[in-house]
Design a protein around this motif. Structure first.
Motif, PDB file in Angstrom:
ATOM      1  N   LEU A 111      22.664  -0.448   9.040  1.00 52.33           N
ATOM      2  CA  LEU A 111      21.302   0.001   9.327  1.00 52.33           C
ATOM      3  C   LEU A 111      21.001   1.390   8.784  1.00 52.33           C
ATOM      4  CD1 LEU A 111      20.973  -1.247  13.019  1.00 52.33           C
ATOM      5  CD2 LEU A 111      20.020  -2.311  10.958  1.00 52.33           C
ATOM      6  N   ARG A 112      22.006   2.047   8.219  1.00 51.20           N
ATOM      7  CA  ARG A 112      21.804   3.394   7.700  1.00 51.20           C
ATOM      8  C   ARG A 112      21.052   3.346   6.367  1.00 51.20           C
ATOM      9  NH1 ARG A 112      21.679   7.481  10.738  1.00 51.20           N
ATOM     10  NH2 ARG A 112      21.769   8.671   8.792  1.00 51.20           N
ATOM     11  N   PRO A 113      20.244   4.374   6.066  1.00 53.48           N
ATOM     12  CA  PRO A 113      19.485   4.376   4.812  1.00 53.48           C
ATOM     13  C   PRO A 113      20.274   4.870   3.605  1.00 53.48           C
ATOM     14  CG  PRO A 113      18.913   6.304   6.117  1.00 53.48           C
ATOM     15  CD  PRO A 113      19.842   5.474   6.972  1.00 53.48           C
ATOM     16  N   GLU A 114      21.420   5.520   3.825  1.00 53.60           N
ATOM     17  CA  GLU A 114      22.168   6.094   2.698  1.00 53.60           C
ATOM     18  C   GLU A 114      22.691   4.991   1.773  1.00 53.60           C
ATOM     19  OE1 GLU A 114      22.263   8.930   6.100  1.00 53.60           O
ATOM     20  OE2 GLU A 114      22.885   6.831   5.893  1.00 53.60           O
ATOM     21  N   GLN A 115      22.742   5.318   0.476  1.00 53.01           N
ATOM     22  CA  GLN A 115      23.238   4.357  -0.510  1.00 53.01           C
ATOM     23  C   GLN A 115      24.746   4.472  -0.746  1.00 53.01           C
ATOM     24  OE1 GLN A 115      21.083   6.883  -1.571  1.00 53.01           O
ATOM     25  NE2 GLN A 115      19.097   5.952  -2.000  1.00 53.01           N
ATOM     26  N   VAL A 116      25.348   5.607  -0.344  1.00 54.85           N
ATOM     27  CA  VAL A 116      26.769   5.845  -0.606  1.00 54.85           C
ATOM     28  C   VAL A 116      27.429   6.331   0.674  1.00 54.85           C
ATOM     29  CG1 VAL A 116      28.457   7.108  -2.000  1.00 54.85           C
ATOM     30  CG2 VAL A 116      26.243   6.473  -2.996  1.00 54.85           C
ATOM     31  N   PHE A 117      28.538   5.680   1.041  1.00 53.47           N
ATOM     32  CA  PHE A 117      29.296   6.064   2.225  1.00 53.47           C
ATOM     33  C   PHE A 117      30.662   6.609   1.798  1.00 53.47           C
ATOM     34  CE2 PHE A 117      26.990   2.230   4.147  1.00 53.47           C
ATOM     35  CZ  PHE A 117      25.937   3.016   4.616  1.00 53.47           C
ATOM     36  N   LEU A 118      31.019   7.779   2.311  1.00 52.93           N
ATOM     37  CA  LEU A 118      32.353   8.339   2.140  1.00 52.93           C
ATOM     38  C   LEU A 118      33.069   8.182   3.477  1.00 52.93           C
ATOM     39  CD1 LEU A 118      31.547  11.633   0.175  1.00 52.93           C
ATOM     40  CD2 LEU A 118      31.724   9.300  -0.681  1.00 52.93           C
ATOM     41  N   PHE A 137      31.835  -5.245   3.069  1.00 49.61           N
ATOM     42  CA  PHE A 137      31.032  -4.541   2.073  1.00 49.61           C
ATOM     43  C   PHE A 137      31.228  -5.159   0.683  1.00 49.61           C
ATOM     44  CE2 PHE A 137      30.729  -0.862   5.079  1.00 49.61           C
ATOM     45  CZ  PHE A 137      29.350  -0.765   5.067  1.00 49.61           C
ATOM     46  N   ARG A 138      32.450  -5.489   0.336  1.00 48.74           N
ATOM     47  CA  ARG A 138      32.699  -6.128  -0.977  1.00 48.74           C
ATOM     48  C   ARG A 138      31.933  -7.437  -1.086  1.00 48.74           C
ATOM     49  NH1 ARG A 138      38.247  -4.667   0.136  1.00 48.74           N
ATOM     50  NH2 ARG A 138      38.903  -2.900  -1.171  1.00 48.74           N
ATOM     51  N   ARG A 139      32.002  -8.269  -0.060  1.00 48.63           N
ATOM     52  CA  ARG A 139      31.336  -9.567  -0.087  1.00 48.63           C
ATOM     53  C   ARG A 139      29.822  -9.421  -0.165  1.00 48.63           C
ATOM     54  NH1 ARG A 139      33.616 -13.246   4.678  1.00 48.63           N
ATOM     55  NH2 ARG A 139      31.907 -14.531   3.873  1.00 48.63           N
ATOM     56  N   ALA A 140      29.316  -8.289   0.336  1.00 44.99           N
ATOM     57  CA  ALA A 140      27.867  -8.046   0.302  1.00 44.99           C
ATOM     58  C   ALA A 140      27.427  -7.427  -1.019  1.00 44.99           C
ATOM     59  CB  ALA A 140      27.469  -7.139   1.459  1.00 44.99           C
ATOM     60  N   GLY A 141      28.366  -7.203  -1.949  1.00 44.03           N
ATOM     61  CA  GLY A 141      28.009  -6.721  -3.273  1.00 44.03           C
ATOM     62  C   GLY A 141      28.151  -5.231  -3.486  1.00 44.03           C
ATOM     63  N   TYR A 142      28.643  -4.499  -2.516  1.00 44.54           N
ATOM     64  CA  TYR A 142      28.865  -3.067  -2.661  1.00 44.54           C
ATOM     65  C   TYR A 142      30.080  -2.806  -3.559  1.00 44.54           C
ATOM     66  CZ  TYR A 142      25.797  -2.107   1.378  1.00 44.54           C
ATOM     67  OH  TYR A 142      24.730  -2.017   2.249  1.00 44.54           O
ATOM     68  N   THR A 154      22.515  -5.993  -3.276  1.00 45.40           N
ATOM     69  CA  THR A 154      23.434  -6.225  -2.169  1.00 45.40           C
ATOM     70  C   THR A 154      22.731  -6.988  -1.063  1.00 45.40           C
ATOM     71  OG1 THR A 154      22.831  -4.105  -1.163  1.00 45.40           O
ATOM     72  CG2 THR A 154      24.743  -4.118  -2.635  1.00 45.40           C
ATOM     73  N   THR A 155      23.520  -7.631  -0.243  1.00 48.03           N
ATOM     74  CA  THR A 155      23.019  -8.250   0.974  1.00 48.03           C
ATOM     75  C   THR A 155      23.471  -7.391   2.146  1.00 48.03           C
ATOM     76  OG1 THR A 155      24.986  -9.635   1.158  1.00 48.03           O
ATOM     77  CG2 THR A 155      23.109 -10.554  -0.029  1.00 48.03           C
ATOM     78  N   ARG A 156      22.932  -7.636   3.308  1.00 48.09           N
ATOM     79  CA  ARG A 156      23.370  -6.895   4.483  1.00 48.09           C
ATOM     80  C   ARG A 156      24.820  -7.292   4.783  1.00 48.09           C
ATOM     81  NH1 ARG A 156      20.499  -3.951   7.929  1.00 48.09           N
ATOM     82  NH2 ARG A 156      18.534  -4.781   7.145  1.00 48.09           N
ATOM     83  N   PRO A 157      25.722  -6.315   4.935  1.00 54.81           N
ATOM     84  CA  PRO A 157      27.144  -6.658   5.096  1.00 54.81           C
ATOM     85  C   PRO A 157      27.468  -7.402   6.378  1.00 54.81           C
ATOM     86  CG  PRO A 157      26.778  -4.300   5.392  1.00 54.81           C
ATOM     87  CD  PRO A 157      25.501  -4.869   4.855  1.00 54.81           C
ATOM     88  N   THR A 158      26.528  -7.447   7.307  1.00 52.80           N
ATOM     89  CA  THR A 158      26.737  -8.222   8.530  1.00 52.80           C
ATOM     90  C   THR A 158      26.385  -9.691   8.340  1.00 52.80           C
ATOM     91  OG1 THR A 158      24.546  -7.470   9.227  1.00 52.80           O
ATOM     92  CG2 THR A 158      26.453  -6.291  10.116  1.00 52.80           C
ATOM     93  N   GLU A 159      25.855 -10.027   7.156  1.00 49.45           N
ATOM     94  CA  GLU A 159      25.519 -11.410   6.853  1.00 49.45           C
ATOM     95  C   GLU A 159      26.544 -11.998   5.888  1.00 49.45           C
ATOM     96  OE1 GLU A 159      21.600 -11.123   5.266  1.00 49.45           O
ATOM     97  OE2 GLU A 159      20.694 -10.527   7.171  1.00 49.45           O
ATOM     98  N   ASP A 160      26.433 -13.301   5.619  1.00 54.40           N
ATOM     99  CA  ASP A 160      27.405 -13.982   4.780  1.00 54.40           C
ATOM    100  C   ASP A 160      26.875 -14.331   3.397  1.00 54.40           C
ATOM    101  OD1 ASP A 160      29.519 -13.994   6.632  1.00 54.40           O
ATOM    102  OD2 ASP A 160      28.650 -15.722   7.661  1.00 54.40           O
ATOM    103  N   SER A 161      25.683 -13.847   3.043  1.00 53.72           N
ATOM    104  CA  SER A 161      25.105 -14.189   1.747  1.00 53.72           C
ATOM    105  C   SER A 161      25.926 -13.602   0.609  1.00 53.72           C
ATOM    106  CB  SER A 161      23.668 -13.648   1.654  1.00 53.72           C
ATOM    107  OG  SER A 161      22.893 -14.166   2.701  1.00 53.72           O
ATOM    108  N   GLU A 162      25.931 -14.268  -0.537  1.00 54.24           N
ATOM    109  CA  GLU A 162      26.649 -13.779  -1.712  1.00 54.24           C
ATOM    110  C   GLU A 162      25.778 -12.793  -2.479  1.00 54.24           C
ATOM    111  OE1 GLU A 162      30.090 -15.585  -0.874  1.00 54.24           O
ATOM    112  OE2 GLU A 162      29.720 -14.330  -2.634  1.00 54.24           O
ATOM    113  N   PRO A 163      26.372 -11.718  -3.045  1.00 49.24           N
ATOM    114  CA  PRO A 163      25.599 -10.763  -3.838  1.00 49.24           C
ATOM    115  C   PRO A 163      25.134 -11.379  -5.156  1.00 49.24           C
ATOM    116  CG  PRO A 163      27.933 -10.305  -4.005  1.00 49.24           C
ATOM    117  CD  PRO A 163      27.782 -11.381  -2.965  1.00 49.24           C
TER     118      PRO A 163
END
Length: 268
Positions: free
Chosen positions: A26-33, A50-55, A252-261
């Motif tokens: 739900l965060r607006p940032e595009q990059v997470f460290l 995150f990988r499965r969501a296309g990140y 990307t898709t929401r990482p809490t979902e199962d959709s493919e990027p």
């Protein structure tokens, strides 16, 4: 606008990682460290979602140790390997932005009073500074360093007597390399605490430092305490907004979902 966020995961269990994933989604940032990753099920779950969501996920194997990871919806031009004493505690990538940002996530080892852990921390900090010096001009771009440093500066409020000279000197050596404390640059009189001990003592352990060339581009620096107050982790997060143009974003898709990027989107 390029928005980055750093947060310590506290070696999250699988159950707590689910809560952290929902919060990050739900965060607006595009990059997470992300710092204090681990070899456990929680970190594996989080990064795989995150990988499965296309990140784009940058993670050096930590061989059972705690570490750092970089997770990005901004396209990554290249990943960067840094020669530090504990490789898993650094994750670095050049982002497809203008100016070209080199984002580095770092998780500095903690220590106690033992000679062994003190040496480990001192050696890591020295190797990190040397690695920063060794970055080529081509790779360097405009550098953004963020994460949990496990140190405080000399002007910290309140003052503590438990830190050693080499820990305070780390900030001075960053300054000598023209890396600015982003939060102090915008709010020199503000003293947030990102970690609070059991006795109620607060420490600013989590930071963003940016190349001096980005000084005029620092738009926002904010400590996000909700994630700590909700007990998803024991650290507050830090959010940074830079006036930089994103040239390429991943679909990307929401990482809490199962959709493919799907394919990468170019922005011009």
């Amino acid at each position: 606008m390029l928005d980055l966020l750093t947060v310590n995961l506290g070696a999250a269990s699988r159950k707590r990682a689910e809560g952290l994933l929902s919060w990050l989604a739900l965060r607006p940032e595009q990059v997470f460290l992300l710092t204090e990753t681990s070899a456990g099920a929680g970190t594996s779950y989080l990064l795989e979602r995150f990988r499965r969501a296309g990140y784009h996920v940058v993670k050096t194997p930590d061989v059972g140790d705690r570490g750092a990871a970089l997770v990005s919806r901004v396209s990554v031009v290249s990943e960067l390997t840094m020669d530090v004493t504990v490789p898993g505690r650094v994750a670095a990538a050049v982002l497809d932005t203008e100016p070209r940002i080199l984002a580095i996530a770092v998780y500095v080892p903690s220590r106690d009073r033992s000679v062994e852990k003190t040496k480990r921390k001192r050696d890591f900090l020295a190797s990190l500074l040397a690695a920063l010096d060794g970055i080529s001009e081509q790779s360097r771009g405009a550098l953004v360093l963020g994460g949990d440093y496990n140190v405080i500066d000399r002007d910290h409020r309140p003052r503590y007597r438990t830190f050693l000279p080499f820990e305070y000197e780390f900030f001075e050596r960053l300054s000598a390399r023209e890396l600015l404390d982003a939060h102090l640059h915008l709010s020199p009189d503000d003293q947030p605490h990102s970690w609070v001990g059991r006795t109620g003592d607060g420490y600013r352990y989590d930071y963003f430092h940016v190349d001096a060339t980005l000084a005029d581009r620092i738009m926002v620096s904010a400590y996000v305490h909700g994630v700590r107050e909700e007990r998803l982790t024991d650290h507050s997060a830090v959010s940074l907004a830079l006036d930089a143009t994103i040239l390429s974003m991943l679909h990307t898709t929401r990482p809490t979902e199962d959709s493919e990027p799907i394919e990468t989107l170019r922005l011009y």
